[in-house]
Design an enzyme around this catalytic site. Sequence first.
Site, PDB file in Angstrom:
ATOM      1  N   ASN A   8       0.872  -1.178   0.000  1.00 13.92           N
ATOM      2  CA  ASN A   8       0.000   0.000   0.000  1.00 13.92           C
ATOM      3  C   ASN A   8       0.911   1.231   0.000  1.00 13.92           C
ATOM      4  O   ASN A   8       1.484   1.578   1.028  1.00 13.92           O
ATOM      5  CB  ASN A   8      -0.880  -0.042   1.267  1.00 13.92           C
ATOM      6  CG  ASN A   8      -1.727   1.201   1.436  1.00 13.92           C
ATOM      7  OD1 ASN A   8      -1.790   2.051   0.553  1.00 13.92           O
ATOM      8  ND2 ASN A   8      -2.392   1.307   2.584  1.00 13.92           N
ATOM      9  N   TRP A   9       1.046   1.832  -1.171  1.00 11.57           N
ATOM     10  CA  TRP A   9       1.984   2.950  -1.303  1.00 11.57           C
ATOM     11  C   TRP A   9       1.441   4.239  -0.689  1.00 11.57           C
ATOM     12  O   TRP A   9       2.165   5.233  -0.599  1.00 11.57           O
ATOM     13  CB  TRP A   9       2.332   3.174  -2.784  1.00 11.57           C
ATOM     14  CG  TRP A   9       3.094   2.047  -3.432  1.00 11.57           C
ATOM     15  CD1 TRP A   9       3.492   0.866  -2.852  1.00 11.57           C
ATOM     16  CD2 TRP A   9       3.567   1.992  -4.786  1.00 11.57           C
ATOM     17  NE1 TRP A   9       4.168   0.085  -3.756  1.00 11.57           N
ATOM     18  CE2 TRP A   9       4.227   0.749  -4.953  1.00 11.57           C
ATOM     19  CE3 TRP A   9       3.490   2.865  -5.889  1.00 11.57           C
ATOM     20  CZ2 TRP A   9       4.809   0.369  -6.172  1.00 11.57           C
ATOM     21  CZ3 TRP A   9       4.068   2.482  -7.104  1.00 11.57           C
ATOM     22  CH2 TRP A   9       4.719   1.252  -7.232  1.00 11.57           C
ATOM     23  N   LYS A  10       0.168   4.227  -0.328  1.00 10.41           N
ATOM     24  CA  LYS A  10      -0.486   5.424   0.245  1.00 10.41           C
ATOM     25  C   LYS A  10      -0.215   6.631  -0.651  1.00 10.41           C
ATOM     26  O   LYS A  10      -0.130   6.479  -1.877  1.00 10.41           O
ATOM     27  CB  LYS A  10      -0.023   5.631   1.700  1.00 10.41           C
ATOM     28  CG  LYS A  10      -0.243   4.366   2.543  1.00 10.41           C
ATOM     29  CD  LYS A  10      -0.151   4.578   4.023  1.00 10.41           C
ATOM     30  CE  LYS A  10      -0.378   3.252   4.738  1.00 10.41           C
ATOM     31  NZ  LYS A  10      -0.361   3.368   6.187  1.00 10.41           N
ATOM     32  N   HIS A  93      -9.687   1.195   4.619  1.00 10.37           N
ATOM     33  CA  HIS A  93      -8.453   1.359   5.391  1.00 10.37           C
ATOM     34  C   HIS A  93      -8.724   2.320   6.555  1.00 10.37           C
ATOM     35  O   HIS A  93      -9.511   3.262   6.423  1.00 10.37           O
ATOM     36  CB  HIS A  93      -7.344   1.913   4.482  1.00 10.37           C
ATOM     37  CG  HIS A  93      -6.000   1.887   5.126  1.00 10.37           C
ATOM     38  ND1 HIS A  93      -5.617   2.830   6.053  1.00 10.37           N
ATOM     39  CD2 HIS A  93      -4.958   1.032   5.009  1.00 10.37           C
ATOM     40  CE1 HIS A  93      -4.391   2.541   6.471  1.00 10.37           C
ATOM     41  NE2 HIS A  93      -3.978   1.460   5.858  1.00 10.37           N
ATOM     42  N   GLU A  95      -7.144   4.702   7.673  1.00 11.15           N
ATOM     43  CA  GLU A  95      -6.905   6.122   7.360  1.00 11.15           C
ATOM     44  C   GLU A  95      -8.110   6.721   6.641  1.00 11.15           C
ATOM     45  O   GLU A  95      -8.393   7.916   6.786  1.00 11.15           O
ATOM     46  CB  GLU A  95      -5.614   6.261   6.537  1.00 11.15           C
ATOM     47  CG  GLU A  95      -4.394   6.048   7.435  1.00 11.15           C
ATOM     48  CD  GLU A  95      -3.161   5.527   6.743  1.00 11.15           C
ATOM     49  OE1 GLU A  95      -3.083   5.567   5.497  1.00 11.15           O
ATOM     50  OE2 GLU A  95      -2.246   5.056   7.452  1.00 11.15           O
ATOM     51  N   GLU A 160      -5.779  -4.935  10.441  1.00 19.24           N
ATOM     52  CA  GLU A 160      -4.737  -3.938  10.676  1.00 19.24           C
ATOM     53  C   GLU A 160      -5.054  -3.185  11.962  1.00 19.24           C
ATOM     54  O   GLU A 160      -5.848  -2.234  11.951  1.00 19.24           O
ATOM     55  CB  GLU A 160      -4.689  -2.939   9.514  1.00 19.24           C
ATOM     56  CG  GLU A 160      -4.329  -3.563   8.193  1.00 19.24           C
ATOM     57  CD  GLU A 160      -3.694  -2.537   7.257  1.00 19.24           C
ATOM     58  OE1 GLU A 160      -2.597  -2.806   6.768  1.00 19.24           O
ATOM     59  OE2 GLU A 160      -4.291  -1.474   7.040  1.00 19.24           O
ATOM     60  N   GLY A 166       2.126   2.224  10.746  1.00 19.83           N
ATOM     61  CA  GLY A 166       3.084   3.320  10.616  1.00 19.83           C
ATOM     62  C   GLY A 166       3.779   3.693  11.906  1.00 19.83           C
ATOM     63  O   GLY A 166       4.438   4.720  11.993  1.00 19.83           O
ATOM     64  N   SER A 205       3.058  -2.254  10.354  1.00 23.77           N
ATOM     65  CA  SER A 205       4.505  -2.305  10.602  1.00 23.77           C
ATOM     66  C   SER A 205       5.133  -3.649  10.224  1.00 23.77           C
ATOM     67  O   SER A 205       6.078  -4.090  10.880  1.00 23.77           O
ATOM     68  CB  SER A 205       4.820  -1.934  12.059  1.00 23.77           C
ATOM     69  OG  SER A 205       4.402  -0.600  12.316  1.00 23.77           O
ATOM     70  N   GLY A 226       2.662  -1.201   4.338  1.00 23.58           N
ATOM     71  CA  GLY A 226       2.694   0.211   4.003  1.00 23.58           C
ATOM     72  C   GLY A 226       4.122   0.674   3.776  1.00 23.58           C
ATOM     73  O   GLY A 226       4.701   0.475   2.706  1.00 23.58           O
ATOM     74  N   GLY A 227       4.719   1.272   4.803  1.00 25.89           N
ATOM     75  CA  GLY A 227       6.042   1.888   4.683  1.00 25.89           C
ATOM     76  C   GLY A 227       7.087   0.998   4.018  1.00 25.89           C
ATOM     77  O   GLY A 227       7.858   1.454   3.168  1.00 25.89           O
TER      78      GLY A 227
HETATM   79  P1  PGA Z   1       2.569   0.198   7.711  1.00 28.61           P
HETATM   80  O1  PGA Z   1       1.128   0.431   7.038  1.00 28.61           O
HETATM   81  O2  PGA Z   1       3.119  -1.088   7.139  1.00 28.61           O
HETATM   82  O3  PGA Z   1       3.390   1.408   7.295  1.00 28.61           O
HETATM   83  O4  PGA Z   1       2.353   0.111   9.167  1.00 28.61           O
HETATM   84  C1  PGA Z   1       0.253  -0.639   6.813  1.00 28.61           C
HETATM   85  C2  PGA Z   1      -1.010  -0.131   6.187  1.00 28.61           C
HETATM   86  O5  PGA Z   1      -1.489   0.944   6.566  1.00 28.61           O
HETATM   87  O6  PGA Z   1      -1.593  -0.789   5.293  1.00 28.61           O
END
Ligand code: PGA
Length: 245
Positions: A8-10, A93, A95, A160, A166, A205, A226-227
Amino acid sequence: MPQLIAGNWKMHGLKAEAAALAQGVAAGAQGLGCELLVCPPALHVAAVAEILAGTPVAVGGQDCHQAEQGAHTGDVSAKMLRDVGASWVILGHSERRQNHGETDELIREKTQAAMAAGVTPIVCVGETAEQRAGGQETEVVGWQLAGSLPKPFDGVVAYEPVWAIGTGKTATEADVAQMHAFIREELVRQFGDAGMGIRILYGGSVKASNAAALLAVPHVGGALVGGASLKADEFLAIARAAKPD
Ligand code: PGA
């Protein structure tokens, strides 16, 4: 079923960076025992899909509107994602739940729209730190599953925990085992035998150093990253930690 490793490149990357990252992932994607997916920002989906055509790496969106088309300024439909080469979409998600006020009902409508467009939904659920501190984590996730998944459901669920996204704080293997077993039970309760076959990703994470342990937990069908998906080498290292078929 193979594990699914989804990036997930956000809201990261200009077009040159998106192209370079896609090329980097594709370069190491042959011969892995898992399914690989990258979800770039909507604006880059078409270009990334062109780069990844003919490779084992699938492309997805990070959200879609619940309608097929219409007067929805700034939105993108599942059909449009499909048209430019996406076969998956992340929905609900945390977010989006937090920053855009998305409700379970809206996420269910989006999930239905994705399925109707031939785009496989990845529906995210997970509790906040406060909810976990209050002992409400399974109740919260249970309500999210009941509210966000349409019947029938042809997609993937991602657990999640919001406090692990994050933050560098990963859920313990015991936490993941307990929650994934609970989610499996709920899926079977909602969908009967079909609930046994629904993949449940873990996200929050995930990185190369913890991927093997997390991906070995029962009922973990892959990872939503994500990251660590923003670096091709790190993302591919996570993919190599996935369990083969
Ligand atoms: P993260 O994000 O790996 O940076 O914690 C995961 C996500 O939000 O899908």
